[in-house]
Design an enzyme around this catalytic site. Structure first.
Site, mmCIF file in Angstrom:
data_model
loop_
_atom_site.group_PDB
_atom_site.id
_atom_site.type_symbol
_atom_site.label_atom_id
_atom_site.label_comp_id
_atom_site.label_asym_id
_atom_site.label_seq_id
_atom_site.Cartn_x
_atom_site.Cartn_y
_atom_site.Cartn_z
ATOM 1 N N ALA A 140 0.825 -1.207 0.000
ATOM 2 C CA ALA A 140 0.000 0.000 0.000
ATOM 3 C C ALA A 140 0.862 1.260 0.000
ATOM 4 C CB ALA A 140 -0.928 0.000 1.212
ATOM 5 N N PRO A 141 0.349 2.360 -0.528
ATOM 6 C CA PRO A 141 1.100 3.616 -0.600
ATOM 7 C C PRO A 141 0.895 4.479 0.642
ATOM 8 C CG PRO A 141 -0.956 3.878 -1.753
ATOM 9 C CD PRO A 141 -0.957 2.469 -1.201
ATOM 10 N N TRP A 142 1.623 5.603 0.678
ATOM 11 C CA TRP A 142 1.564 6.479 1.844
ATOM 12 C C TRP A 142 0.533 7.590 1.727
ATOM 13 C CZ3 TRP A 142 2.661 10.916 -0.615
ATOM 14 C CH2 TRP A 142 3.642 10.922 -1.616
ATOM 15 N N SER A 146 3.664 3.933 -7.570
ATOM 16 C CA SER A 146 4.200 4.510 -8.803
ATOM 17 C C SER A 146 4.274 3.486 -9.922
ATOM 18 C CB SER A 146 5.604 5.077 -8.547
ATOM 19 O OG SER A 146 6.545 4.025 -8.379
ATOM 20 N N CYS A 196 -3.322 10.037 -7.132
ATOM 21 C CA CYS A 196 -3.119 9.617 -8.518
ATOM 22 C C CYS A 196 -4.282 10.010 -9.416
ATOM 23 C CB CYS A 196 -2.855 8.117 -8.591
ATOM 24 S SG CYS A 196 -3.983 7.133 -7.596
ATOM 25 N N LYS A 243 2.054 -4.976 3.354
ATOM 26 C CA LYS A 243 3.166 -4.102 3.708
ATOM 27 C C LYS A 243 2.713 -2.664 3.494
ATOM 28 C CE LYS A 243 6.554 -2.392 1.272
ATOM 29 N NZ LYS A 243 6.744 -1.053 1.907
ATOM 30 N N PRO A 244 2.447 -1.933 4.568
ATOM 31 C CA PRO A 244 2.135 -0.510 4.402
ATOM 32 C C PRO A 244 3.392 0.263 4.035
ATOM 33 C CG PRO A 244 2.237 -1.068 6.733
ATOM 34 C CD PRO A 244 2.432 -2.357 5.978
ATOM 35 N N ALA A 245 3.221 1.467 3.528
ATOM 36 C CA ALA A 245 4.381 2.305 3.219
ATOM 37 C C ALA A 245 5.169 2.581 4.496
ATOM 38 C CB ALA A 245 3.929 3.622 2.600
ATOM 39 N N GLU A 281 3.900 12.469 -13.832
ATOM 40 C CA GLU A 281 3.168 12.659 -12.582
ATOM 41 C C GLU A 281 4.043 13.374 -11.557
ATOM 42 O OE1 GLU A 281 0.129 10.046 -9.932
ATOM 43 O OE2 GLU A 281 2.066 9.111 -10.346
ATOM 44 N N THR A 300 7.636 1.509 -9.837
ATOM 45 C CA THR A 300 7.662 0.379 -8.905
ATOM 46 C C THR A 300 6.750 -0.744 -9.391
ATOM 47 O OG1 THR A 300 8.107 1.897 -7.082
ATOM 48 C CG2 THR A 300 7.333 -0.298 -6.505
ATOM 49 N N GLU A 330 -2.597 -0.637 -9.346
ATOM 50 C CA GLU A 330 -3.171 0.704 -9.502
ATOM 51 C C GLU A 330 -2.018 1.674 -9.388
ATOM 52 O OE1 GLU A 330 -3.862 4.051 -8.508
ATOM 53 O OE2 GLU A 330 -5.581 3.744 -7.173
#
Length: 492
Positions: free
Chosen positions: A148-150, A227, A282, A174-176, A379, A230, A248
């Site tokens: 997951a992202p931050w 991203s 995003c 795994k969180p950011a 972006e 990644t 995503e």
């Protein structure tokens, strides 16, 4: 400073290495918590726990899984104020955004998938071939690795965990590394309401966790939000063992304003769409394309509103925009701004870093950028937008589609037929008409092109986390079937 532990196999644990990493408040740069710095051994323990739990969890009835997921949603709702405070503190998000948006929507999404757990759909059971009945089973994939992202920590955790477990999978998330706290709280809450050990596991850390998790031989699916760069690396790793991938990724959303639009509404929508979450979204409106006859009117109104955006302490109810997540992210955003200025793109507003503590950045507006320029193509992931004039519907569509991304877009017009026509032509997974950003748990979210593939939210997400199995029954009981002669013997 409070120490949060990982959740592995139903227990709160530290890293095997006993190493810790610090979580920073991006508004003050103060240290606010410590979390374990995991490595391969911790990942392996978590995946083994998830694999061990998978058989029994998948064999629970849909009603049993649904009941537990509803209990999780209710327990999180009871902690909503605490979750919002921690999310605001660690992610630098305005409290009014997390308290009225992120956390309630995360809980709503969990409730939605609690219901969907009991609605596993397939095509009709029927005789599609004479003498045989076919039916479809939807089977869970197995162990799902979620990364997951931050930018939306609690919301992305819910988006990933809820459909996966509703479908009968187990999860290692795994969180950011910048924002793990609310994900750890979610997993701890799941244990408190009775989730079996190993169904939801959380490991914390950076690349030392991410790559081993993606590459682990017992991981059957990887769900990643982040991203595009990644995402491509994850695809490379997953390809080595043909692991299912759900991505995503980045976005560069066009915001198309036609001459017949309500300009006041469009300008208001642009400020919200561009600067929500400090532009770290995003789906953020980053390329605003306005029909030339209304261009100056829109630009003037939009610029005036952008100057009224209130930067400040995220915990204040009056703050509209908090800091960027880190010093590195602020420098990255500023690099885009400086390169655009050096390339001669007209700067209308902002482009400066405020003095003082925290990773704040001013709302920034560029004008008349070439379609091929970096600021129009890449972006930025910060509060930076471009406003360009367009001369026709055809040009608007061409410019809007002229990026490698395809996540979200919006169209502003009072003409219903034009709205349908343009929305159909735009190569983006979500297209809003006369607004920008709202989502619903019942509707899918996902992109075209380099914005990834697969859907979050809705029943379509359930399909991502299941495998369709065809089971075919012979109805005749005959030893020799009518078609057998094509491979052995003679026709009768």
């Amino acid at each position: 400073m409070e120490q949060y532990k990982m959740i592995v196999n139903g227990e709160a644990v530290v890293a095997v290495s006993a190493n810790w990493e610090t979580v920073i408040n991006p508004a003050t740069e103060d240290e606010i918590a410590e979390v374990p710095q995991a490595d391969y051994t911790d990942v392996d323990n978590a995946v083994k726990a998830a694999k061990s739990a998978c058989t029994s969890w998948s064999q629970l009835s849909p009603a049993e899984r649904s009941t537990l997921i509803y209990k999780l949603a209710d327990a999180l709702e009871a902690k909503i104020d605490k979750l919002a405070q921690i999310e605001s503190l660690s992610a630098g998000k305005p409290i009014k955004l997390v308290a009225n948006g992120d956390v309630p929507f995360a809980i709503d999404n969990i409730r939605y998938f609690a219901g969907q757990a009991r609605v596993i759909e397939g095509i009709a059971t029927k005789e599609f071939v004479s003498g045989y009945t076919s039916t479809i089973r939807r089977e869970p994939v197995g162990v799902v690795a979620s990364i997951a992202p931050w930018n939306y920590p609690i919301m992305m955790a819910a988006w990933k965990i809820a459909p996966a477990i509703a479908a009968g999978n187990t999860v290692v998330i795994k969180p950011a590394p910048q924002t793990p706290l609310t994900t750890l709280m979610l997993a701890q809450t799941a244990l408190e309401v009775g989730f079996p050990p190993g169904v939801i596991n959380v490991v914390t850390g950076g690349a030392s966790v991410g790559e081993p998790l993606v590459s682990h031989p017992d991981v059957r699916m990887v769900s990643f939000t982040g991203s595009t760069r990644t995402g491509k690396r994850i695809m490379e790793l997953a390809a080595q063992k043909v692991t299912r991938v759900h991505l995503e990724l980045g976005g560069k959303a066009p915001f198309v304003v036609f001459a017949d639009a309500d300009i006041a509404a469009a300008a208001q929508g642009a400020v919200v769409g561009a600067y929500i979450n400090t532009g770290q979204d995003c789906t953020a409106a980053t390329r605003i394309l306005v029909e030339r006859s209304r261009y100056q009117e829109f630009l003037s109104t939009f610029s005036e509103l952008a100057q009224q955006v209130r930067l400040g302490t995220p915990q204040a109810e009056t703050t509209d925009m908090g800091p960027l997540i880190s010093a590195d992210q602020r420098q990255r955003v500023h690099g885009f701004v400086e390169r655009a200025k050096n390339d001669g793109v007209s700067l209308k507003l902002g482009g400066e870093m405020p003095d003082g503590k925290g990773f704040f950045y001013q709302p920034t507006i560029f004008c008349d950028a070439p379609t091929s320029s970096e600021i129009m193509q890449e972006e930025v992931f910060g509060p930076v937008v471009v406003v360009n004039a367009i001369d026709s519907e055809e040009e608007a569509i061409a410019v809007a589609n002229d990026v490698k991304y395809g996540l979200a877009a919006s169209v502003w017009t009072k003409d219903v037929t034009k709205a349908w026509r343009v929305a159909s032509a735009l190569e983006f997974g979500t297209v809003w008409i006369n607004d920008h950003l709202p989502l619903a748990s019942e509707m899918p979210h996902g992109g075209f092109k380099e914005s990834g593939f697969g859907k979050d939210l809705s029943r379509y997400a359930m399909e991502e986390y299941t495998i369709a199995k065809h089971i075919m029954f012979d109805l005749s009981g005959d030893v020799k079937k009518p078609w057998h002669f094509t491979a052995f013997g003679d026709a009768e």
